[in-house]
Enzyme design. Structure first.
Site, mmCIF file in Angstrom:
data_model
loop_
_atom_site.group_PDB
_atom_site.id
_atom_site.type_symbol
_atom_site.label_atom_id
_atom_site.label_comp_id
_atom_site.label_asym_id
_atom_site.label_seq_id
_atom_site.Cartn_x
_atom_site.Cartn_y
_atom_site.Cartn_z
ATOM 1 N N GLU A 29 43.724 -1.709 -16.029
ATOM 2 C CA GLU A 29 44.510 -0.852 -15.150
ATOM 3 C C GLU A 29 45.941 -1.370 -15.104
ATOM 4 O OE1 GLU A 29 43.996 0.915 -10.630
ATOM 5 O OE2 GLU A 29 43.438 -1.174 -11.007
ATOM 6 N N LYS A 40 41.768 8.643 -11.696
ATOM 7 C CA LYS A 40 41.025 7.862 -10.689
ATOM 8 C C LYS A 40 40.729 8.704 -9.443
ATOM 9 C CE LYS A 40 41.435 3.317 -8.408
ATOM 10 N NZ LYS A 40 42.396 2.208 -8.172
ATOM 11 N N CYS A 75 38.777 0.509 -11.725
ATOM 12 C CA CYS A 75 38.881 -0.487 -10.654
ATOM 13 C C CYS A 75 38.054 -0.146 -9.405
ATOM 14 C CB CYS A 75 40.360 -0.699 -10.304
ATOM 15 S SG CYS A 75 40.685 -2.216 -9.354
#
Length: 328
Positions: free
Chosen positions: A87, A162, A204
């Protein structure tokens, strides 16, 4: 399965990737043996090799690209078919205003450089979290945290934005308000066939939501990816535990490329990039600092494990199908 810790490129020894190779102690991870009933006898030479890159991004986009490109070229030289970047591989800014200023559209110069890099090296690239100015940039003045998958010809084969944004306050780590500059993605991306297996894309903080990983596994994923920039407090407590849990519950490989070290005066990341197999064993792990680790993906082992421990056949969605809803 073969897993290695690899030093940064300027420290690399000349390595021959084969079972039984004697490598200096700091450079090889001795994975726990599998249960005897699950032993696999296929030659490791036949298994696809993946590389997991660990970097310390800064606000300097060109220096970040130079660092990532060096690792990708080393991964290609070592025979990897796919390299994973973490990321914020493009940059880690000091504040939301700088994040927005440095962001680019997918058709911008930086992605063009990675497209050329993938073609030059002839391998697939998982670009784990690109600060993307979407088509709604003019209206929203916010960006997406976008996981981009490139094939070995440099074509974009998948994008995942995301869906779970990290808005948290952890004592000792400082507040994180990702939503100040970022819009949550609207949907999951179907798993994508690659030379290493079918990959499910995540980023993440998504790893804290097992519903997402289970949905990707049910859609056919064999490898889950969690490119990350974990903090220095949550990292030691949760990083490895969560990754191993996601691997065990989905019976997938988990690949987690991570940011490490101090990015600037306001932020640092935990590192510890790793690959976890479907049994929950860490089969490759990066050492401290920028570098890469390598692992072979054994899909015959994955299929055998799923046959011997058929948890997806035993699930009871009639009892807990609404777990994704907030607590009342």
């Amino acid at each position: 399965m073969l897993g290695f810790i690899i030093r940064p490129p300027h420290q690399l020894l000349s390595l021959l990737l084969c079972p039984g190779l004697r490598i200096p102690r700091p450079s090889v991870l001795c994975a726990q043996p599998r249960p005897r009933a699950m032993a696999i006898f296929s030659s490791s030479w036949e298994l696809p090799l993946v590389a997991v890159c660990q970097v310390t991004s800064t606000p300097d986009k060109q220096q970040n690209f130079k660092t990532c490109a060096e690792l990708v070229r080393e991964a290609a030289r070592l025979g990897a078919c796919l390299a994973f970047l973490p990321e914020a591989f493009d940059f880690v800014a000091r504040d939301p205003a700088e994040t927005l200023r440095l962001s680019e559209p997918l058709g911008g110069n930086l992605l063009g450089e990675y497209t050329q890099l993938a073609r030059e090296c002839g391998l697939w690239l998982s670009l784990g979290g690109f600060h993307e100015r979407g088509q709604d940039w003019e209206q929203t003045q916010k960006i997406y945290n976008c996981h981009v998958l490139l094939d070995n010809k440099g074509s974009v084969v998948a994008t995942y934005r995301k869906t779970h944004l990290c808005d948290v306050e952890i004592p000792g780590q400082g507040p994180m308000r990702e939503s100040n500059s970022t819009i949550p993605g609207p949907s999951l991306e179907s798993p994508v066939s690659t030379p290493a297996g079918k990959i499910g894309l995540a980023i993440c903080y998504d790893m804290r939501f097992p519903e997402l990983s289970l949905a990707l596994a049910q859609a056919g994923a064999e490898i889950l990816t969690y490119p990350s920039a974990f903090g220095s407090v949550t990292g030691p407590a949760h990083w490895e535990v969560l990754l191993r849990a996601r691997a065990i519950e989905t019976q997938c490989y988990v690949v987690a490329a991570a940011q490490c070290g101090r990015h600037h005066e306001k932020r640092a990341s935990y590192g510890h990039s790793m690959v976890v197999d479907p049994w929950g064993t860490v089969v490759a792990r990066c050492s401290e600092g920028p570098g890469l680790c390598l692992a072979r993906i054994d899909l015959s082992y994955l299929r055998q494990l799923r046959q011997q421990l058929p948890v997806f056949q035993h699930r009871r969605p009639d009892l807990y199908g609404s777990l994704g809803h907030p607590r009342s």
